[in-house]
Design a protein around this motif. Structure first.
Motif, PDB file in Angstrom:
ATOM      1  N   PRO A 322       0.738  -1.085  -0.113  1.00 54.23           N
ATOM      2  CA  PRO A 322      -0.092  -0.098   0.055  1.00 54.23           C
ATOM      3  C   PRO A 322       0.886   1.121   0.211  1.00 54.23           C
ATOM      4  CG  PRO A 322      -0.820  -1.444   1.690  1.00 54.23           C
ATOM      5  CD  PRO A 322       0.407  -2.153   1.112  1.00 54.23           C
ATOM      6  N   SER A 323       2.002   1.557   0.884  1.00 51.39           N
ATOM      7  CA  SER A 323       2.703   2.494   0.769  1.00 51.39           C
ATOM      8  C   SER A 323       3.516   2.731  -0.697  1.00 51.39           C
ATOM      9  CB  SER A 323       3.836   2.322   1.773  1.00 51.39           C
ATOM     10  OG  SER A 323       4.700   1.317   1.589  1.00 51.39           O
ATOM     11  N   TRP A 324       3.281   1.895  -1.524  1.00 52.19           N
ATOM     12  CA  TRP A 324       3.999   2.012  -2.946  1.00 52.19           C
ATOM     13  C   TRP A 324       2.940   2.532  -3.857  1.00 52.19           C
ATOM     14  CZ3 TRP A 324       9.313   1.063  -4.359  1.00 52.19           C
ATOM     15  CH2 TRP A 324      10.287   0.727  -3.559  1.00 52.19           C
ATOM     16  N   ARG A 325       1.716   2.465  -3.493  1.00 53.41           N
ATOM     17  CA  ARG A 325       0.551   2.866  -4.390  1.00 53.41           C
ATOM     18  C   ARG A 325       0.765   4.089  -5.154  1.00 53.41           C
ATOM     19  NH1 ARG A 325      -3.370   2.061  -1.002  1.00 53.41           N
ATOM     20  NH2 ARG A 325      -3.473  -0.096  -1.211  1.00 53.41           N
ATOM     21  N   LEU A 326       0.549   4.199  -6.311  1.00 48.80           N
ATOM     22  CA  LEU A 326       0.993   5.401  -7.123  1.00 48.80           C
ATOM     23  C   LEU A 326      -0.131   6.441  -6.979  1.00 48.80           C
ATOM     24  CD1 LEU A 326       3.118   6.776  -8.945  1.00 48.80           C
ATOM     25  CD2 LEU A 326       2.150   5.423 -10.840  1.00 48.80           C
ATOM     26  N   PRO A 327      -1.548   6.105  -7.494  1.00 49.23           N
ATOM     27  CA  PRO A 327      -2.691   7.011  -7.163  1.00 49.23           C
ATOM     28  C   PRO A 327      -3.121   7.207  -5.706  1.00 49.23           C
ATOM     29  CG  PRO A 327      -3.341   4.808  -8.226  1.00 49.23           C
ATOM     30  CD  PRO A 327      -1.827   4.909  -8.061  1.00 49.23           C
ATOM     31  N   ALA A 328      -3.750   8.195  -5.248  1.00 50.82           N
ATOM     32  CA  ALA A 328      -4.092   8.505  -3.875  1.00 50.82           C
ATOM     33  C   ALA A 328      -5.353   7.681  -3.829  1.00 50.82           C
ATOM     34  CB  ALA A 328      -4.363   9.897  -3.809  1.00 50.82           C
ATOM     35  N   ILE A 329      -5.238   6.381  -3.356  1.00 47.77           N
ATOM     36  CA  ILE A 329      -6.372   5.399  -2.901  1.00 47.77           C
ATOM     37  C   ILE A 329      -6.294   4.881  -1.721  1.00 47.77           C
ATOM     38  CG2 ILE A 329      -7.880   3.407  -3.762  1.00 47.77           C
ATOM     39  CD1 ILE A 329      -6.811   3.802  -6.491  1.00 47.77           C
ATOM     40  N   SER A 330      -7.156   4.980  -0.782  1.00 47.84           N
ATOM     41  CA  SER A 330      -7.130   4.422   0.502  1.00 47.84           C
ATOM     42  C   SER A 330      -6.993   3.051   0.502  1.00 47.84           C
ATOM     43  CB  SER A 330      -8.335   5.028   1.307  1.00 47.84           C
ATOM     44  OG  SER A 330      -9.548   4.575   0.889  1.00 47.84           O
ATOM     45  N   ASN A 331      -6.527   2.255   1.729  1.00 49.27           N
ATOM     46  CA  ASN A 331      -6.532   0.937   1.705  1.00 49.27           C
ATOM     47  C   ASN A 331      -7.992   0.258   1.302  1.00 49.27           C
ATOM     48  OD1 ASN A 331      -3.767   1.081   1.833  1.00 49.27           O
ATOM     49  ND2 ASN A 331      -3.773   1.173   4.012  1.00 49.27           N
ATOM     50  N   GLU A 332      -8.912   0.831   2.168  1.00 51.49           N
ATOM     51  CA  GLU A 332     -10.161   0.047   2.258  1.00 51.49           C
ATOM     52  C   GLU A 332     -10.780  -0.057   0.893  1.00 51.49           C
ATOM     53  OE1 GLU A 332      -9.183   2.505   4.133  1.00 51.49           O
ATOM     54  OE2 GLU A 332      -9.094   1.921   6.311  1.00 51.49           O
ATOM     55  N   VAL A 333     -10.512   1.189   0.192  1.00 49.43           N
ATOM     56  CA  VAL A 333     -11.139   1.138  -1.153  1.00 49.43           C
ATOM     57  C   VAL A 333     -10.188   0.103  -2.121  1.00 49.43           C
ATOM     58  CG1 VAL A 333     -11.200   2.717  -3.385  1.00 49.43           C
ATOM     59  CG2 VAL A 333     -12.017   3.700  -1.175  1.00 49.43           C
ATOM     60  N   ALA A 334      -9.030   0.273  -2.002  1.00 51.89           N
ATOM     61  CA  ALA A 334      -8.200  -0.659  -2.969  1.00 51.89           C
ATOM     62  C   ALA A 334      -8.592  -2.128  -2.494  1.00 51.89           C
ATOM     63  CB  ALA A 334      -6.743  -0.324  -2.789  1.00 51.89           C
ATOM     64  N   THR A 335      -8.785  -2.670  -1.404  1.00 42.60           N
ATOM     65  CA  THR A 335      -9.361  -3.857  -0.878  1.00 42.60           C
ATOM     66  C   THR A 335     -10.620  -4.092  -1.582  1.00 42.60           C
ATOM     67  OG1 THR A 335      -7.754  -3.682   1.065  1.00 42.60           O
ATOM     68  CG2 THR A 335      -9.319  -5.627   0.891  1.00 42.60           C
ATOM     69  N   ALA A 336     -11.262  -3.205  -1.465  1.00 45.96           N
ATOM     70  CA  ALA A 336     -12.964  -3.674  -1.924  1.00 45.96           C
ATOM     71  C   ALA A 336     -12.801  -3.745  -3.538  1.00 45.96           C
ATOM     72  CB  ALA A 336     -13.778  -2.461  -1.684  1.00 45.96           C
ATOM     73  N   LEU A 337     -11.787  -3.188  -4.017  1.00 44.62           N
ATOM     74  CA  LEU A 337     -11.794  -3.159  -5.542  1.00 44.62           C
ATOM     75  C   LEU A 337     -10.913  -4.049  -6.264  1.00 44.62           C
ATOM     76  CD1 LEU A 337     -11.580   0.628  -6.871  1.00 44.62           C
ATOM     77  CD2 LEU A 337     -13.847  -0.868  -6.640  1.00 44.62           C
ATOM     78  N   LYS A 338     -10.002  -4.855  -5.238  1.00 48.39           N
ATOM     79  CA  LYS A 338      -9.094  -5.743  -5.826  1.00 48.39           C
ATOM     80  C   LYS A 338      -9.682  -7.040  -6.821  1.00 48.39           C
ATOM     81  CE  LYS A 338      -5.905  -9.280  -3.951  1.00 48.39           C
ATOM     82  NZ  LYS A 338      -5.130  -9.734  -2.642  1.00 48.39           N
ATOM     83  N   PRO A 339     -10.920  -7.326  -6.534  1.00 38.95           N
ATOM     84  CA  PRO A 339     -11.296  -8.499  -7.273  1.00 38.95           C
ATOM     85  C   PRO A 339     -11.830  -7.902  -8.800  1.00 38.95           C
ATOM     86  CG  PRO A 339     -12.736  -8.815  -5.220  1.00 38.95           C
ATOM     87  CD  PRO A 339     -12.025  -7.295  -5.191  1.00 38.95           C
ATOM     88  N   PHE A 340     -12.191  -6.785  -8.907  1.00 36.23           N
ATOM     89  CA  PHE A 340     -12.753  -6.402 -10.261  1.00 36.23           C
ATOM     90  C   PHE A 340     -11.733  -6.564 -11.505  1.00 36.23           C
ATOM     91  CE2 PHE A 340     -15.885  -4.584  -6.975  1.00 36.23           C
ATOM     92  CZ  PHE A 340     -16.885  -4.580  -7.751  1.00 36.23           C
ATOM     93  N   PRO A 341     -10.472  -5.903 -11.429  1.00 36.20           N
ATOM     94  CA  PRO A 341      -9.349  -6.155 -12.639  1.00 36.20           C
ATOM     95  C   PRO A 341      -9.524  -7.596 -13.079  1.00 36.20           C
ATOM     96  CG  PRO A 341      -8.550  -4.885 -10.893  1.00 36.20           C
ATOM     97  CD  PRO A 341      -9.697  -5.300 -10.218  1.00 36.20           C
ATOM     98  N   PRO A 342      -9.193  -8.578 -12.247  1.00 33.41           N
ATOM     99  CA  PRO A 342      -9.418 -10.014 -12.856  1.00 33.41           C
ATOM    100  C   PRO A 342     -10.543 -10.593 -13.350  1.00 33.41           C
ATOM    101  CG  PRO A 342      -8.849 -10.230 -10.298  1.00 33.41           C
ATOM    102  CD  PRO A 342      -8.884  -8.729 -10.969  1.00 33.41           C
ATOM    103  N   LEU A 343     -11.458  -9.878 -12.560  1.00 32.93           N
ATOM    104  CA  LEU A 343     -13.119 -10.341 -13.088  1.00 32.93           C
ATOM    105  C   LEU A 343     -13.467  -9.758 -14.469  1.00 32.93           C
ATOM    106  CD1 LEU A 343     -15.857 -11.623 -12.606  1.00 32.93           C
ATOM    107  CD2 LEU A 343     -16.418  -9.276 -11.117  1.00 32.93           C
ATOM    108  N   THR A 344     -12.950  -8.497 -14.649  1.00 39.50           N
ATOM    109  CA  THR A 344     -13.119  -7.829 -15.788  1.00 39.50           C
ATOM    110  C   THR A 344     -12.369  -8.586 -16.998  1.00 39.50           C
ATOM    111  OG1 THR A 344     -13.526  -5.724 -14.440  1.00 39.50           O
ATOM    112  CG2 THR A 344     -13.188  -5.558 -16.873  1.00 39.50           C
TER     113      THR A 344
END
Length: 816
Positions: A322-344
């Motif tokens: 998380p500390s290396w994340r390039l865009p400004a996204i909170s950990n909670e939002v990033a964890t919630a969105l984690k399944p969507f890239p492989p799903l898409t």
């Protein structure tokens, strides 16, 4: 229809074969096989009516045709006809020139009152030549008319084909809740079932071929290699790149951007290599049918897009670091969105595979529409799920007392666009526009791929340039020592290189959005299109068609955005790092802005298809307007360009013109702003700064001169006073040492001795303040030394008692 098109082809082929003859006839050469004979000339009076007849027939066929393939053939015929008409017209021009030369030899006809008479043979010859010339003029004009008509017809055909494409998108094929949409699953599908079964059998035979004795071991090896590269290979490659980022990359933003780019790249390479290994496992034998090979090649091409979707999603979210994340996204939002890239990525792969399968099997339109509708339904639902889950997680964070990340306006607009696009996809499916829903869903994914890649690469380019050319990095220190460069020059080079890289990325992204879509073009093909377009081939094919208005609008918007971005970069980032003064920087930015806007407007007009050689009447009207109402405006505009290029005055100079003295604050296109001492502003037309005498007090870093003139009585000690005045000037810290202050004997008058003291200061703006300080100091020292200034004399004329006039001069003593 096919017979008629064949007839057109034959006619045009005959015209094309005449082109060499026309050219040789025009040049005076002889065709092959006819040496020694005169070159045959084409009978234009016969060929031109044939061309006109062909043009009329093409128009008749275009008016009732709706098939895109047939329209494309008719467009090719119109283009060929235009070229042949132009060739014929060009071939007639040398003949006309020959007739003009012959008429020049004969000369003009003698006037009726002339005494010179010519023979009837000469008169008859001149009349024949003039008739032939008039006939050739008519034929050249007719050829030009046919050429223009064919070009206009081609433009109309392009519009019809574009409208046909829009009609296909607007085709209502039935709602997804209707029986018509689900008919391929539950209705009579024997024909499609046979096609699907036949192609499935081909796939099974291909798999059986790869499992035969002698080929089985290789198949197992390639399949295992695909599995290993997709799992362990991807994971350990990411770990390797993370180790490089931590131990080999310099501290700063480059570590984050490099790691994000390598995560996306490693995922892409793992997916693409895995699919290529699967391809080698099952289709490496020569017995594989062409249909199966084409189908598998499409899957390999599709793996590029699926790998990009999955890789970009993992790079953006970076849930493992998380500390290396390039865009400004909170950990909670990033964890919630984690399944969507492989799903898409999985959805895109499954349904693109289904579409490729239907295409290879040759299923019916109904089955294809069903597959398209299901694709759009799931992708639209996924888009809405991403937006809704993001909003829900942010609301939960606020309720829990945790402040979510601060989003920019652009991020909010992107989320709004995703939501609206998802709603539009589902709405189009509900009301029956399945093709439109499928188009919107794939365009949404394609825009996400392009914009996500641009975001990662732009950050990587900027960080690489700033890091490698920084003195904190070995590369920057090596460049600085080897080339003996100043640190400021390295910063300028880094800013310039990053700007060039971003510009290239913007151009490539624009080409990708305008010329590509999901599954149609690979990144390599898009790069080739971009090189061809910006190399000039794309610009050469522009015609006057209504669709170019849209392209012109896009060009105008993008051009203004890029121009403003470059202007802001020059003003805030690049030029402040140079040794230029403020005035020079402002002049360069203003000149760049003016020239840039002119170029953007010209490029926009060119994309619209505007032909400058057809605008003679506009130039004439502008000439008349400039002669009357626009004369002053144009004069001031040209004067402004002269001021910006020649720079007799620049921003920050202290100037005097027509009794006005102040500092130049801005040089605009029409007028210049001069700020006076009371902070008020005077607007002076640029033409006055060019045509009138202007005093520039600060041009060339001019020094100010503080001169004080004093009158002393005749009985003073000049040497003592001279030294006292020099001491006052030398003791003042704002008086320059070089040139040295000096005292000059100006005049000797009945009123006394006139002495002038002169000293230089750093700037003309300091003269008034320095003179005030000097006068205070002078008067104080003169009073201490007992030296007085000469008092003014008053002349009084009196009449004496004897009647004579007496003149008395008395000094004026101020009242106590």
């Amino acid at each position: 229809m096919s017979t008629l098109l064949t007839f057109f082809r034959v006619c045009l082929l005959a015209l094309i074969t005449l082109t060499p003859v026309l050219s040789m006839a025009a040049d005076g050469d002889t065709p092959p096989g006819a040496e020694g004979d005169a070159a045959p000339k084409v009978n234009a009076s016969v060929e031109l009516p044939k061309m006109q007849k062909i043009l009329d027939k093409i128009k008749g066929q275009v008016s009732g045709e709706t098939n895109d393939g047939k329209l494309g053939q008719l467009n090719d015929l119109a283009i060929e006809l235009s070229g042949n008409a132009d060739t014929l017209g060009q071939a007639l021009i040398p003949q006309r020139a020959q007739l003009v030369s012959q008429l020049a030899v004969l000369g003009p006809a003698p006037a009726p009152e002339s005494t010179v008479k010519e023979t009837p043979e000469v008169t008859r010859k001149r009349s024949t030549l003039e008739n032939q010339k008039s006939k050739l003029d008519d034929q050249i004009k007719q050829a030009e008319t046919i050429k223009s008509g064919a070009q206009n017809l081609s433009a109309q055909i392009i519009n019809l084909r574009r409208d046909a494409l829009k009609t296909q998108l607007a085709l209502n094929s039935g709602s997804i809740f209707g029986a018509r949409f689900w008919a391929p699953l539950f209705g009579d599908k024997n024909l499609d079932g046979e096609k699907i079964s036949d192609f499935a059998d081909e796939l099974a035979e291909t798999a059986a071929l790869s499992w035969e004795s002698g080929w089985r071991f290789g198949t197992v090896v390639w399949v295992l290699a695909a599995i290993l590269i997709a799992t362990l290979g991807r994971r350990y490659s990411e770990e390797f790149f993370a180790w490089i980022s931590i131990h080999k990359m310099p501290e700063g933003r480059l570590r984050r951007s490099f790691l994000a780019a390598t995560i996306a790249l490693s995922t892409l390479l793992a997916v693409v290599l895995a699919f290529n290994f699967i391809d080698l496992a099952f289709t490496r034998r020569e017995e594989v049918s062409d249909d199966v090979q084409i189908f598998v090649d499409k899957l390999v091409q599709l793996s590029v897009f699926c790998g990009l979707v999955a890789g970009l999603g993992r790079a953006f979210l970076s849930t493992r670091r998380p500390s290396w994340r390039l865009p400004a996204i909170s950990n909670e939002v990033a964890t919630a969105l984690k399944p969507f890239p492989p799903l898409t990525a999985s959805l895109v792969f499954v349904f693109q595979t289904l579409e490729s399968f239907n295409s290879s099997a040759g299923t019916s339109v109904g089955t294809t529409i069903w597959a398209n509708g299901l694709t759009a339904l799931l992708i639209g639902a996924t888009a809405l799920s991403i937006s809704f889950r993001t909003s829900r997680v942010r609301r939960k964070m606020i309720h829990a007392g945790n402040q979510p990340e601060t989003r920019s306006t652009l991020v909010g607009l992107i989320q709004m666009a995703i939501t609206l696009t998802g709603i539009a996809i589902l709405a189009s499916l509900v009301i029956g526009y399945v093709t439109l829903g499928r188009f919107l869903s794939y365009e949404l994914i394609w825009m996400g791929i392009v914009l996500g890649s641009f975001y990662l690469l732009s950050h990587l380019v900027t960080d690489v340039c700033e890091s490698l050319l920084s003195t904190n990095h070995p590369t920057g220190r090596r460049l600085q020592s080897s080339l003996n460069l100043d640190e400021r020059h390295l910063a300028q080079a880094a800013a310039l290189l990053s700007a060039i890289g971003k510009t290239l990325l913007i151009l490539f992204a624009a080409m990708s959005l305008l010329n590509g879509t999901l599954g149609t073009s690979t990144p390599i093909e898009l790069l080739q299109k971009a090189v061809e377009f910006w190399g000039g081939k794309g610009l050469e094919s522009l015609n006057i068609v209504p669709a170019h208005m849209v392209n012109a609008l896009l060009c105008l918007v993008i051009g203004i955005y890029v121009l403003r971005s470059v202007k802001r970069w020059l003003d805030k980032d690049f030029l402040p790092k140079t040794t230029m003064d403020v005035g020079m920087r402002v002049s360069l930015v203003t000149l760049f802005s003016n020239v840039g806007y002119v170029l953007v407007i010209l490029l926009t007009l060119s994309i619209m298809g505007l032909q400058w050689n057809k605008l003679a009447w506009i130039v004439s009207a502008l000439s008349v307007g400039i002669g009357f109402g626009l004369q002053e405006i144009v004069k001031n505009f040209i004067s402004g360009l002269i001021l910006l290029t020649e720079r007799p005055v620049k921003v920050g100079d202290l100037v005097s013109i027509s009794g006005i003295e102040g500092d130049i604050r801005r040089i605009n296109v029409r007028a210049t702003e001069i700020q006076l001492g009371d902070k008020s502003t005077v607007i002076v037309p640029n033409s006055q700064l060019i045509s009138q005498n202007v005093r520039n007090a600060t041009m060339g870093n001019a020094q100010g001169v503080a001169t004080i003139t004093l009158t002393f009585p005749l009985d003073i000690d000049p040497a003592l006073v001279r030294q006292l005045l020099l001491d006052v000037y030398n003791d003042n810290e704002r008086i320059l040492e070089l040139p040295e202050p000096s005292v000059a004997f100006k005049d000797l008058t009945p009123a006394g001795i006139v002495l002038s003291v002169t000293g230089n200061v750093a700037s003309p703006r300091h003269v008034a303040g320095v003179k005030s300080d000097l006068l205070f100091d002078m008067l104080t020292r003169l009073r201490k030394e007992g030296v007085t200034l000469s008092a003014p004399q008053t002349m009084v004329i009196e009449r004496s008692k004897s009647g004579n006039m007496v003149v008395k001069e008395t000094p004026v003593v101020p009242e106590q």
